[in-house]
Design an enzyme around this catalytic site. Structure first.
Site, PDB file in Angstrom:
ATOM      1  N   CYS A  60       8.814 -12.356   1.686  1.00 62.27           N
ATOM      2  CA  CYS A  60       8.974 -13.367   0.703  1.00 62.27           C
ATOM      3  C   CYS A  60      10.469 -13.759   0.509  1.00 62.27           C
ATOM      4  O   CYS A  60      10.774 -14.973   0.176  1.00 62.27           O
ATOM      5  CB  CYS A  60       8.491 -12.571  -0.682  1.00 62.27           C
ATOM      6  N   CYS A  95      -0.086 -23.875 -38.196  1.00 67.53           N
ATOM      7  CA  CYS A  95       0.085 -24.576 -39.637  1.00 67.53           C
ATOM      8  C   CYS A  95      -0.474 -25.826 -39.619  1.00 67.53           C
ATOM      9  O   CYS A  95      -0.507 -26.630 -38.520  1.00 67.53           O
ATOM     10  CB  CYS A  95       1.508 -24.383 -40.070  1.00 67.53           C
ATOM     11  N   CYS A 120       9.355  -8.321  -0.789  1.00 67.95           N
ATOM     12  CA  CYS A 120       9.241  -7.677   0.712  1.00 67.95           C
ATOM     13  C   CYS A 120      10.203  -8.909   1.304  1.00 67.95           C
ATOM     14  O   CYS A 120      10.361  -9.710   1.032  1.00 67.95           O
ATOM     15  CB  CYS A 120       8.001  -7.700   1.173  1.00 67.95           C
ATOM     16  N   GLU A 172       4.520 -23.122 -31.077  1.00 66.53           N
ATOM     17  CA  GLU A 172       3.753 -24.052 -30.508  1.00 66.53           C
ATOM     18  C   GLU A 172       4.461 -25.198 -30.381  1.00 66.53           C
ATOM     19  O   GLU A 172       4.335 -25.784 -29.035  1.00 66.53           O
ATOM     20  CB  GLU A 172       2.701 -24.743 -31.332  1.00 66.53           C
TER      21      GLU A 172
END
Ligand SMILES: Nc1ccn([C@@H]2O[C@H](COP(=O)(O)OP(=O)(O)OP(=O)(O)O)[C@@H](O)[C@H]2O)c(=O)n1
Length: 539
Positions: A129, A443, A126, A399
């Site tokens: 924002c 792992c 909007c 990761e």
């Protein structure tokens, strides 16, 4: 090197990418095989970066809310998702909060760091924002070309009621801000790689999460079960993100200054790209079905600390984050297996975000070292005799990337901070609950990293746990201490119900034929309400 993306972009990408857009997203996509049989040749088709960011923004819009939103006091404000990207890396995942729009959340959470950022919204933001984001100096704002945050679907044809007037005033103000602003404000929805949709369906249907579901219930027709989940998601997501009537879509595009997209063939291409992306989201979300399964601690897990253990997030939030990780996995560079990881932390103070106190620490997928060219490193797996040609010593795991590219570790941020604050920003905070969501069992290379980094909880599958594949092994995960492990498995209640049903069977009290899939599904539905009350905490 011609990529699938760029080939298509010559055809019709340009109009979906505003003329002013200097989108690097499709320039840096490396060549990807279009084979769907990834076991045979090369890796499968990949999601382009901008499509990944777009999908993550749509998915963030659907983040499970613990508090009811009250920004919908005005019926025409729609919840919105947002992905903040810096240097092509995701540094923020947000959604509208109970009181704030997601653009306001971004300003509060990122402040001056927005200056170098690209923002991907699930709806055109909007004017309230937009003005703050333009003022913060963002580099680019991209939005999904459906109904905007200030819903134009709610506008009455005669436009005389107050809702219609507000929405129209917002649309006009947003247009003015857009045309006067320095940042590029555009729509970037790229064509999907040929074969990607099918590849996502196939790999979702047999991902570790689905394998576990079918392994736990041999009577279940897992394929049928998956397609039903997918169908349901497709209906829900289409309602949320697509505009069924072409004319209505054209009207909305015109009102938000995108009349160029209303011409053919751009309009049909745009709608086709949007449908395909929604289809991909439906497939990925269907691969982690919460009906009887969820993330639970293993009974055998020893208590490891005298400290009070943080409680897990709700099943819905855990599943939401795993689906984020599964989306990320479709950017993998591993020739065979895509893995995604997302790290979230729970801040001490209340958040303004729709995610509550949760904030993103980092995310990633498995890929060769940053900057490497396609084919520069070995790609074979352990079936290749010559160990020198195997991928394992070169691929950065999901990761590892998530830990490396934390927004709180960026040098830019560190430069802004001083002394103790800088040191603290550089590490995961001891006093906060930091959670890793990863689509494959960590792992042996990653287990000590996870522990050393201060991760408190892991949400994952353990299908590979205990396996030793030579160049990569998964032997240490089971013994990992000091981190709570929430493993994808049947809920304790569903397990008891199955055991009970098994007892009945051996007693001959239930008919001698196995359960039919449809009956199994029915019982799943019943169990869902019994085992999976909304936002039940993981335990
Ligand atoms: N937690 C994990 C686990 C694995 N990987 C990625 O997964 C690959 C290994 O996948 P795996 O299925 O164990 O081995 P493959 O040889 O690919 O397949 P197969 O099971 O057929 O041996 C690694 O190289 C890495 O890219 C990862 O990123 N994060």
């Amino acid at each position: 090197m011609a990529t699938t993306d760029t080939v298509q972009s010559n055809q019709y990408l340009k109009p979906t990418c505003a003329a002013s857009c200097n989108c690097k997203g499709y320039r840096d996509v490396r060549e990807a095989s279009t084979q769907t049989d990834t076991k045979v040749q090369g890796h499968g088709p990949r999601l382009s970066k901008v499509n990944l960011f777009t999908l993550l923004s749509l998915w963030m819009e659907l983040f499970p809310k613990e508090e009811p939103e009250d920004i919908n006091q005005d019926v025409f404000t729609r919840g919105t998702g947002l992905v903040v990207v810096r240097d092509h890396k995701v540094v923020g995942l947000h959604c509208s909060g109970p009181e704030l729009h997601v653009g306001q959340v971004a300003v509060i959470r990122h402040g001056p760091r927005l200056a170098a950022s690209d923002l991907y919204f699930s709806r055109r933001p909007c004017a309230t924002c937009l003005k703050m984001l333009i003022n913060a100096g963002v580099s680019r704002i991209s939005f999904w070309p459906g109904d905007p945050e200030m819903s134009l679907l709610a506008v009455r044809p005669n436009g005389t009621d107050s809702i219609s007037q507000e929405a129209m005033l917002d649309a006009i103000a947003s247009e003015k801000l857009k045309s006067n602003s320095r940042p590029h404000i555009s729509v970037v929805v790229q064509p999907v790689d040929p074969g990607l949709q099918q590849f996502v369906e196939e790999t979702s249907r047999r991902c570790d999460f689905m394998e576990r579901v079918s392994g736990d219930d041999p009577d279940l027709d897992a394929g049928d079960f998956y397609w039903k989940q997918r169908r349901r998601n497709l209906d829900t997501f289409s309602e949320e993100f697509l505009i069924p009537h072409e004319q209505c879509h054209r009207d909305i595009l015109t009102k938000i200054g995108l009349e160029n997209f209303c011409m053919e063939p751009y309009f049909s291409n745009l709608r086709q790209n949007m449908r395909e992306l929604v289809g991909i989201l439906a497939s990925v979300a269907a691969s982690v079905p919460l009906l009887q399964h969820g993330f639970y601690r293993k009974d055998s897990q020893p208590a490891t600390s005298e400290q009070r253990q943080p409680q897990g997030v709700s099943q819905e939030i855990a599943r939401h984050c795993i689906v984020q990780a599964r989306l990320l996995a479709y950017r993998t560079e591993d020739p065979k297996v895509g893995v995604g990881a997302v790290i979230w932390a729970e801040g001490k103070s209340g958040g303004c975000d729709g995610t509550g106190r949760l904030y993103l620490v980092g995310c990633g997928y498995n890929a060769y070292p940053v900057g490497s060219e396609y084919g520069e490193y070995p790609q074979m797996d352990n079936k290749e005799q010559d160990r020198q040609r195997r991928k394992y010593r070169y691929i950065i795991h999901a990761e590892q990337n998530a830990l490396t590219f934390s927004p709180y570790r960026s040098t830019e941020m560190a430069e802004r901070m001083q002394g103790e604050e800088a040191r603290r920003s550089d590490e995961i905070r001891e006093e906060e609950n930091t959670m890793l969501f990863v689509t494959k069992c960590p792992c042996d290379e990653c287990v000590p990293l996870i522990r050393g980094a201060g991760i408190k909880q892991i949400y994952t599958t353990d299908l590979d746990s205990g396996k030793d594949k030579g160049d990569i092994s998964y032997l240490r995960f089971h013994g990992l201490q000091g981190v709570l492990k929430f493993i994808w498995q049947k809920s304790p209640l569903a397990r008891r119900a199955s055991e009970h049903a098994g007892l009945h069977l051996t007693n001959g009290c239930v008919g001698k034929h196995g359960r039919q899939p449809e009956q199994a599904l029915q019982s799943n539905k019943r169990l869902r309400s019994a085992t999976n009350p909304d936002l039940s905490p993981v335990c």
